[in-house]
Design an enzyme around this catalytic site. Sequence first.
Site, mmCIF file in Angstrom:
data_model
loop_
_atom_site.group_PDB
_atom_site.id
_atom_site.type_symbol
_atom_site.label_atom_id
_atom_site.label_comp_id
_atom_site.label_asym_id
_atom_site.label_seq_id
_atom_site.Cartn_x
_atom_site.Cartn_y
_atom_site.Cartn_z
ATOM 1 N N ASN A 1 -30.911 -32.926 -59.707
ATOM 2 C CA ASN A 1 -31.443 -34.067 -59.318
ATOM 3 C C ASN A 1 -32.719 -33.612 -58.145
ATOM 4 O OD1 ASN A 1 -30.891 -36.882 -59.272
ATOM 5 N ND2 ASN A 1 -29.326 -36.883 -60.352
ATOM 6 N N CYS B 1 -27.418 -38.476 -57.109
ATOM 7 C CA CYS B 1 -28.399 -38.620 -56.539
ATOM 8 C C CYS B 1 -28.198 -38.938 -54.891
ATOM 9 C CB CYS B 1 -28.721 -40.433 -56.837
ATOM 10 S SG CYS B 1 -28.740 -40.230 -58.713
ATOM 11 N N CYS C 1 -58.384 -12.842 -47.199
ATOM 12 C CA CYS C 1 -57.737 -12.152 -46.952
ATOM 13 C C CYS C 1 -58.069 -11.536 -45.590
ATOM 14 C CB CYS C 1 -57.903 -10.853 -47.750
ATOM 15 S SG CYS C 1 -57.746 -9.095 -47.786
ATOM 16 N N CYS D 1 -67.105 -13.132 -61.005
ATOM 17 C CA CYS D 1 -66.653 -13.459 -59.956
ATOM 18 C C CYS D 1 -67.903 -14.376 -59.773
ATOM 19 C CB CYS D 1 -67.040 -11.424 -59.203
ATOM 20 S SG CYS D 1 -67.357 -12.896 -57.191
#
Lengths: 458, 433
Positions: free
Chosen positions: B203, B138, B356, B346
Amino acid sequence: METGRTTPGVVAGRLPPDAYETNFADLHPRYDPHEAHVAADRCYFCYDAPCITACPTAIDIPLFIRQIATGLPEAAARTIFDSNILGGMCARVCPTETLCEEACVREAAEGKPVEIGRLQRYATDTLIGAGVHPYTRAAPTGRRIAVIGAGPGGLSCAHGLARRGHDVTVFEARPRPGGLNEYGIASYKTPDGFAQKEVAWLMQIGGITIEYGAEIGRDRSFDDIRAAHDAVFIGNGLRGVNALGLDGEDMAGVEDAVDFIARLRQAGDRAALPVGRDVVVIGGGMTAVDAAIQARLLGAQNVTMVYRRGAERLNASVYEQNLAQINGVRLITGAVPVRLHGDRAVERVEFAYTSDEGGRLVTMNDGFWLPADQVLKAIGQVMQPLTADPEAALDLDGTKLRTAGTGAVPSHPGVFAGGDCTASGEALTVTAVAQGRDAAAAIHDYLTDAQPAQKEPA
Amino acid sequence: MADLSTDFVGIKSPNPFWLASAPPTDKEYNVRRAFEAGWGGVVWKTLGLDPHVVNVNGPRYGVIHGADRRVLGINNIELITDRPLEVNLREIKAVKRDYPDRAMVVSVMVPCEEWAWKEILPKVEETGADGIELNFGCPHGMSERGMGSAVGQVPEYIEMVARWCKQTTRMPVIVKLTPNITDIRHPARAAHAGGADAVSLINTINSITSVNLDAMCPEPMIDGKGSHGGYCGAAVKPIALNMVAEIARDPATAGLPISGIGGVTTWRDAAEFLALGAGSVQVCTAAMTYGFGIIKELTAGLSEWMDRAGYDNIAAVTGRAVPNVSDWKNLNLNYVTKARIDQDLCIKCGRCYAACEDTSHQAIGMGPDRTFEVIDAECVACNLCVNVCPVQDCITMERLPAGATDPRTGRVVPAEFGDWTTHPNNPAAHAAE
């Protein structure tokens, strides 16, 4: 006997009193913030987005949706108004199913587009609802421009001009502004007096005066108006209505659908509006659909919409056709009215089937009758000339005004036009807004570059 | 049908899904209901010495939302159990008695002193619990008092405490690790060296989920102040998977049992933890978001997948992907792929193009009618277009066959393997002599 749906004739009060409010309530109620966030999150923020291309006013739709998604609908509204000052009305009345939402890639992907129209309404309602007008007027230029018609094209142009500092006077034939937004669109698309609220909001820019009851060619002369102003924008729409050309059109119960719709829009108490038991609407466009649905909503028992060509040629979108049928309107295609029967009031309509032979419509010998105590004609509107003087008449392209790309009327320097009265673009509110906006820019250029040296002597 | 029963360091459970030590396992009422719902085990919310701690009385959780307020991550500033030790012990005993087939692991956190551990462990053992989990993870609150992640960040302490525990109890000892550390292998090695039977991780991660811009204060806000909390949920899964894999493939800890924790939300998440070396998984945020009912999807889904993939039992899945977790230097540089866009799938959104063109290698062309096509001469196969494409399998990476010429480099694709260790550009590469 109490008046009901089946009471013969054209009578008022066919429905229980509380049914009218329900029937004419908002077709698409405004999204709450959570609904808007969920809907906004579906936008893919496409590159060079097809929805923008499909919008006649080219609103940056992905940007405004992203602004909604990030919790700033007010900023989204500004994005919309930057391109379309009547974005509030367009959000309500645009046939988005044939414009932005048809182009939405999610329509291709899932058959379920991003609900752009409703998101636009959510955004624009924030600023209009708060009464916040996001633009300020430039320093006054002293130029005076006349705008003919306070419809979408005229208001858009007037705002664009006023913003640039010009003084605008709008000449409006009717007693209220808004044009078809106020008089010509189905009530359930723009309830609660939105058309008037929007105009009041738009007028906050300042510099715009509207003269009501000023019909050009009747109350004022076009030449006088032109002489008294530095430029003129014509946006007076299509004020004439096509007739069927049949005997008996003057019988009681036969009227133009646009008048029926206008009466409905202006009615304080819809329960007091008379409507037939058997209503026949003739035509296949948006006006026909709006009239037919509203006749049903007023309590007509049988409403039939008859279009002369095949279903594939209907001008009303598939969405509108479905809406009509959901509301109990019967749709008949491929038939024309050939005779109106009745004594003093119409009683039935005789139709003949048609055949489309290579684009030419041929009326067959075979046909049918429809009982009718009310006939609403919606077979198209036409432009009314602004002047009876053939010398001063403006150039036409077919039956409408011929304009250059900027809205300029080539035969008349300093005169511009936009909206339904021009031959360019589809006859849509959003097209009129785009043309009014672009004409304002063109008028400004004309005034700042061309004036005063090149102005022709009045 | 696949056998989901699990034997994790001798702790048996009918399935590998345990509820992690957290609010869902804080008391008898919850745990009974969890077991009724079908959970394989629980790690009881961390016990400490009396006097018990107190929690804040304002908000304990912050959140990261995705679309439609989907919970992606939660952080918390809650401490260990704030109920008396005696109450917890009594409830643990009662539940274990009634559910002997379920895993009952008890999380413990006491000061880093031997007497403290020797005092509490016999009490836990007396409940009949199956094992203990040492909470060295913790990152908030308790760490300020020298416990939790303050211990987990010092391998020497981990080893020391693990050894004390092993000397004190018969119960298997699981050490729960904190991810708030540079190299997770070191604390894992320390636990191993101290004799721990297993590690569990991760954790929660130190985090501030958001800032209240009106109050200029981190959330969750307590009377105008905020504190960093521990981050968990689906958002932390990638970090957890990597840490699990790092331990699984470390020769120093090879074979050390791992209980995988961190964003397990679906059966697939669980399968991924198992594949990277976990022998059981622990779930918290998903249960806190959807309730105990998700166990039915978790078990049914894992079972269905194991049947299809041909795995008979959990042990057959555990560690299956570990041999393929490698170092970058061992990746085949002669594996050349190019993006391919399926024009039928597409939807022409252009996200691949924007990504791109603006941020990568200008390797996608936009034609008339919004047709997007890959320019092989520019494509470095980075996969960004695949990642941003909203349509699954619309863009794929296709391998160039050996002997083909890569139009980007002009070089023929070799048939043989070739990695960085032998690459001519590598100054450290030595040709065999």
